[in-house]
Motif scaffolding. Structure first.
Motif, PDB file in Angstrom:
ATOM      1  N   ARG A  89       0.191  45.141 -68.412  1.00 41.61           N
ATOM      2  CA  ARG A  89      -0.461  43.828 -68.541  1.00 41.61           C
ATOM      3  C   ARG A  89      -1.946  43.920 -68.219  1.00 41.61           C
ATOM      4  O   ARG A  89      -2.780  43.331 -68.921  1.00 41.61           O
ATOM      5  CB  ARG A  89       0.211  42.803 -67.625  1.00 41.61           C
ATOM      6  N   LEU A  90      -2.290  44.656 -67.150  1.00 42.09           N
ATOM      7  CA  LEU A  90      -3.703  44.800 -66.784  1.00 42.09           C
ATOM      8  C   LEU A  90      -4.466  45.561 -67.868  1.00 42.09           C
ATOM      9  O   LEU A  90      -5.589  45.189 -68.226  1.00 42.09           O
ATOM     10  CB  LEU A  90      -3.839  45.506 -65.436  1.00 42.09           C
ATOM     11  N   ALA A  91      -3.865  46.607 -68.404  1.00 41.13           N
ATOM     12  CA  ALA A  91      -4.526  47.383 -69.458  1.00 41.13           C
ATOM     13  C   ALA A  91      -4.783  46.504 -70.681  1.00 41.13           C
ATOM     14  O   ALA A  91      -5.857  46.574 -71.289  1.00 41.13           O
ATOM     15  CB  ALA A  91      -3.686  48.605 -69.823  1.00 41.13           C
ATOM     16  N   VAL A  92      -3.818  45.649 -71.041  1.00 43.51           N
ATOM     17  CA  VAL A  92      -4.002  44.755 -72.191  1.00 43.51           C
ATOM     18  C   VAL A  92      -5.112  43.744 -71.913  1.00 43.51           C
ATOM     19  O   VAL A  92      -5.956  43.483 -72.779  1.00 43.51           O
ATOM     20  CB  VAL A  92      -2.679  44.044 -72.560  1.00 43.51           C
ATOM     21  N   LYS A  93      -5.133  43.177 -70.715  1.00 42.61           N
ATOM     22  CA  LYS A  93      -6.206  42.221 -70.385  1.00 42.61           C
ATOM     23  C   LYS A  93      -7.575  42.877 -70.516  1.00 42.61           C
ATOM     24  O   LYS A  93      -8.502  42.304 -71.095  1.00 42.61           O
ATOM     25  CB  LYS A  93      -6.036  41.694 -68.956  1.00 42.61           C
ATOM     26  N   LEU A  94      -7.698  44.082 -69.962  1.00 40.14           N
ATOM     27  CA  LEU A  94      -8.976  44.786 -70.006  1.00 40.14           C
ATOM     28  C   LEU A  94      -9.364  45.150 -71.441  1.00 40.14           C
ATOM     29  O   LEU A  94     -10.493  44.919 -71.872  1.00 40.14           O
ATOM     30  CB  LEU A  94      -8.914  46.039 -69.137  1.00 40.14           C
TER      31      LEU A  94
ATOM     32  N   LEU B  68     -17.029  54.764 -71.689  1.00 40.07           N
ATOM     33  CA  LEU B  68     -16.377  54.075 -70.575  1.00 40.07           C
ATOM     34  C   LEU B  68     -14.900  54.446 -70.584  1.00 40.07           C
ATOM     35  O   LEU B  68     -14.247  54.349 -71.628  1.00 40.07           O
ATOM     36  CB  LEU B  68     -16.521  52.557 -70.731  1.00 40.07           C
ATOM     37  N   ALA B  69     -14.396  54.888 -69.447  1.00 47.67           N
ATOM     38  CA  ALA B  69     -12.964  55.150 -69.279  1.00 47.67           C
ATOM     39  C   ALA B  69     -12.446  54.202 -68.207  1.00 47.67           C
ATOM     40  O   ALA B  69     -13.074  54.044 -67.155  1.00 47.67           O
ATOM     41  CB  ALA B  69     -12.708  56.596 -68.869  1.00 47.67           C
ATOM     42  N   VAL B  70     -11.313  53.563 -68.483  1.00 43.44           N
ATOM     43  CA  VAL B  70     -10.699  52.642 -67.533  1.00 43.44           C
ATOM     44  C   VAL B  70      -9.320  53.175 -67.177  1.00 43.44           C
ATOM     45  O   VAL B  70      -8.504  53.432 -68.067  1.00 43.44           O
ATOM     46  CB  VAL B  70     -10.571  51.218 -68.123  1.00 43.44           C
ATOM     47  N   GLU B  71      -9.084  53.350 -65.897  1.00 44.77           N
ATOM     48  CA  GLU B  71      -7.788  53.804 -65.395  1.00 44.77           C
ATOM     49  C   GLU B  71      -7.207  52.722 -64.502  1.00 44.77           C
ATOM     50  O   GLU B  71      -7.850  52.288 -63.544  1.00 44.77           O
ATOM     51  CB  GLU B  71      -7.931  55.104 -64.596  1.00 44.77           C
TER      52      GLU B  71
ATOM     53  N   LEU C 204     -11.877  52.232 -62.011  1.00 45.24           N
ATOM     54  CA  LEU C 204     -10.554  52.448 -61.421  1.00 45.24           C
ATOM     55  C   LEU C 204     -10.039  51.091 -60.960  1.00 45.24           C
ATOM     56  O   LEU C 204     -10.586  50.497 -60.023  1.00 45.24           O
ATOM     57  CB  LEU C 204     -10.613  53.417 -60.245  1.00 45.24           C
ATOM     58  N   VAL C 205      -9.015  50.616 -61.621  1.00 49.17           N
ATOM     59  CA  VAL C 205      -8.453  49.297 -61.335  1.00 49.17           C
ATOM     60  C   VAL C 205      -7.273  49.483 -60.397  1.00 49.17           C
ATOM     61  O   VAL C 205      -6.317  50.188 -60.725  1.00 49.17           O
ATOM     62  CB  VAL C 205      -8.009  48.603 -62.641  1.00 49.17           C
ATOM     63  N   ASP C 206      -7.340  48.862 -59.230  1.00 44.31           N
ATOM     64  CA  ASP C 206      -6.276  48.978 -58.231  1.00 44.31           C
ATOM     65  C   ASP C 206      -5.520  47.651 -58.136  1.00 44.31           C
ATOM     66  O   ASP C 206      -6.005  46.693 -57.531  1.00 44.31           O
ATOM     67  CB  ASP C 206      -6.874  49.343 -56.874  1.00 44.31           C
ATOM     68  N   PRO C 207      -4.324  47.593 -58.739  1.00 36.63           N
ATOM     69  CA  PRO C 207      -3.556  46.344 -58.728  1.00 36.63           C
ATOM     70  C   PRO C 207      -3.124  45.910 -57.329  1.00 36.63           C
ATOM     71  O   PRO C 207      -3.075  44.714 -57.053  1.00 36.63           O
ATOM     72  CB  PRO C 207      -2.322  46.659 -59.579  1.00 36.63           C
ATOM     73  N   ASP C 208      -2.830  46.866 -56.449  1.00 40.35           N
ATOM     74  CA  ASP C 208      -2.379  46.511 -55.104  1.00 40.35           C
ATOM     75  C   ASP C 208      -3.493  45.872 -54.281  1.00 40.35           C
ATOM     76  O   ASP C 208      -3.273  44.898 -53.571  1.00 40.35           O
ATOM     77  CB  ASP C 208      -1.826  47.740 -54.367  1.00 40.35           C
TER      78      ASP C 208
ATOM     79  N   HIS D  77     -22.740  57.330 -58.144  1.00 38.91           N
ATOM     80  CA  HIS D  77     -22.429  56.200 -57.267  1.00 38.91           C
ATOM     81  C   HIS D  77     -21.039  55.633 -57.556  1.00 38.91           C
ATOM     82  O   HIS D  77     -20.507  55.810 -58.644  1.00 38.91           O
ATOM     83  CB  HIS D  77     -23.449  55.071 -57.467  1.00 38.91           C
ATOM     84  N   ALA D  78     -20.538  54.926 -56.551  1.00 36.50           N
ATOM     85  CA  ALA D  78     -19.306  54.149 -56.727  1.00 36.50           C
ATOM     86  C   ALA D  78     -19.463  52.868 -55.924  1.00 36.50           C
ATOM     87  O   ALA D  78     -20.041  52.873 -54.831  1.00 36.50           O
ATOM     88  CB  ALA D  78     -18.094  54.935 -56.244  1.00 36.50           C
ATOM     89  N   ARG D  79     -18.969  51.790 -56.500  1.00 36.79           N
ATOM     90  CA  ARG D  79     -18.957  50.527 -55.767  1.00 36.79           C
ATOM     91  C   ARG D  79     -17.645  49.823 -56.085  1.00 36.79           C
ATOM     92  O   ARG D  79     -17.144  49.907 -57.208  1.00 36.79           O
ATOM     93  CB  ARG D  79     -20.169  49.663 -56.082  1.00 36.79           C
ATOM     94  N   THR D  80     -17.097  49.172 -55.095  1.00 29.56           N
ATOM     95  CA  THR D  80     -15.817  48.498 -55.276  1.00 29.56           C
ATOM     96  C   THR D  80     -16.045  47.001 -55.341  1.00 29.56           C
ATOM     97  O   THR D  80     -16.708  46.422 -54.476  1.00 29.56           O
ATOM     98  CB  THR D  80     -14.853  48.847 -54.124  1.00 29.56           C
ATOM     99  N   LEU D  81     -15.483  46.398 -56.389  1.00 34.73           N
ATOM    100  CA  LEU D  81     -15.645  44.964 -56.622  1.00 34.73           C
ATOM    101  C   LEU D  81     -14.326  44.252 -56.371  1.00 34.73           C
ATOM    102  O   LEU D  81     -13.257  44.786 -56.663  1.00 34.73           O
ATOM    103  CB  LEU D  81     -16.074  44.726 -58.074  1.00 34.73           C
TER     104      LEU D  81
END
Length: 184
Positions: free
Chosen positions: A47-52, A109-112, A140-144, A155-159
């Protein structure tokens, strides 16, 4: 003996991207010539992959920015070959090449979407492979945790909500609120 029969016989052999493609196997990647089996993604992951993918593709089509794909193979390295399949990927218009087989090169862009069984070492290996091949940004999408970690080479930043993830210079004008991504 063919690559398929050697693989089935349990004999180790480093495969090329072309031999790997000919195997016609789902839920696996080629990492330095070796087939790595992956678990099929879970429902929340999908579901998250489809939304993205939908959000990125809608914006990219509207502005003619490039191509959005899901779970498509990208040849990131040759000799030995590495083929990774990010959950969602975007390739800028000037680099789009329509091919039936794996895309030769890295997406911009790669989305995991992280899965419960992902290990930090595996995730870091993916990041190294992506950046060594020329990926400009990885999300990097973290569902939890309901976060999106935006990585570039340095760099890395978490949103997290109420922030939004933006497309930077890859997807100019794109913004997706983190809250809407994780909304039921």
């Amino acid at each position: 003996m063919s690559a398929t029969s050697m693989l089935e016989a349990g004999q180790p052999q480093l495969l090329t991207a072309e031999e790997f493609y000919a195997l016609h196997r789902d839920h696996c990647e080629l990492v330095r010539g070796e087939v790595v089996d992956l678990m099929p993604p879970g429902f929340r992951h999908g579901r998250l992959a489809v939304k993205l993918a939908t959000a990125i593709n809608t914006h990219a089509k509207q502005h003619r920015l490039g191509a959005t794909v899901v779970e498509s193979g990208f040849v990131l390295h040759r000799g030995p070959d590495t083929v990774r399949g990010p959950d969602v990927a975007f390739v800028c218009q000037e680099r789009v090449v329509d091919t039936e087989k794996f895309y030769e090169g890295a997406p911009d862009l790669a989305v995991e979407v992280l899965s419960p069984d992902d290990r930090i070492g595996q995730v870091n290996a993916r990041l190294r492979d992506y950046f060594a091949a020329g990926v400009r940004v990885v999300w990097l999408v973290d569902p939890d945790q309901q976060t999106v970690a935006v990585h570039d080479k340095e760099h890395a930043r978490t949103l997290r909500a109420p922030e939004s993830v933006d497309g930077g210079d890859i997807l100019p004008g794109f913004a997706l609120p983190i809250a809407s991504l994780f909304a039921p």
